[in-house]
Motif scaffolding. Structure first.
Motif, mmCIF file in Angstrom:
data_model
loop_
_atom_site.group_PDB
_atom_site.id
_atom_site.type_symbol
_atom_site.label_atom_id
_atom_site.label_comp_id
_atom_site.label_asym_id
_atom_site.label_seq_id
_atom_site.Cartn_x
_atom_site.Cartn_y
_atom_site.Cartn_z
ATOM 1 N N SER A 138 0.849 -1.188 0.000
ATOM 2 C CA SER A 138 0.000 0.000 0.000
ATOM 3 C C SER A 138 0.886 1.240 0.000
ATOM 4 O O SER A 138 2.105 1.152 0.145
ATOM 5 N N GLY A 139 0.288 2.390 -0.158
ATOM 6 C CA GLY A 139 1.024 3.646 -0.105
ATOM 7 C C GLY A 139 1.856 3.932 -1.338
ATOM 8 O O GLY A 139 2.864 4.633 -1.251
ATOM 9 N N PHE A 140 1.455 3.408 -2.473
ATOM 10 C CA PHE A 140 2.201 3.659 -3.702
ATOM 11 C C PHE A 140 2.244 5.150 -3.998
ATOM 12 O O PHE A 140 1.246 5.850 -3.861
ATOM 13 N N THR A 153 3.851 7.363 -2.323
ATOM 14 C CA THR A 153 4.125 8.132 -1.109
ATOM 15 C C THR A 153 5.618 8.418 -1.019
ATOM 16 O O THR A 153 6.443 7.524 -1.185
ATOM 17 N N GLN A 154 5.973 9.660 -0.755
ATOM 18 C CA GLN A 154 7.376 10.033 -0.591
ATOM 19 C C GLN A 154 7.913 9.463 0.717
ATOM 20 O O GLN A 154 7.250 9.515 1.750
ATOM 21 N N VAL A 155 9.100 8.881 0.662
ATOM 22 C CA VAL A 155 9.744 8.355 1.857
ATOM 23 C C VAL A 155 11.198 8.810 1.897
ATOM 24 O O VAL A 155 11.798 9.128 0.876
#
Length: 62
Positions: A28-30, A32-34
């Motif tokens: 999930s969270g495709f 999303t900046q990390v």
């Protein structure tokens, strides 16, 4: 995957049995900046060869 059944052979590791594993991953969270930093090499280990020896397979590719 073939694994050595050391429990049934008194720890000798001479018996091989077939085993199956099912792995389920939820992603999930495709997008999303990390901010991730890889750990130092001293804090990591490559388990490929050890797992290959345990399963009786080779980790080398041709």
């Amino acid at each position: 995957m073939t694994v050595k059944d050391t429990a049934q052979t008194g720890g000798t590791g001479t018996s091989a049995r077939q085993a199956q594993a099912k792995v389920v991953m939820d992603f999930s969270g495709f997008g999303t900046q990390v901010d991730v930093t890889a750990p130092p090499a001293a804090d990591t280990v490559d388990m490929t060869d050890q797992v290959s020896r345990q399963s009786g397979t080779s980790s080398q590719t041709n």
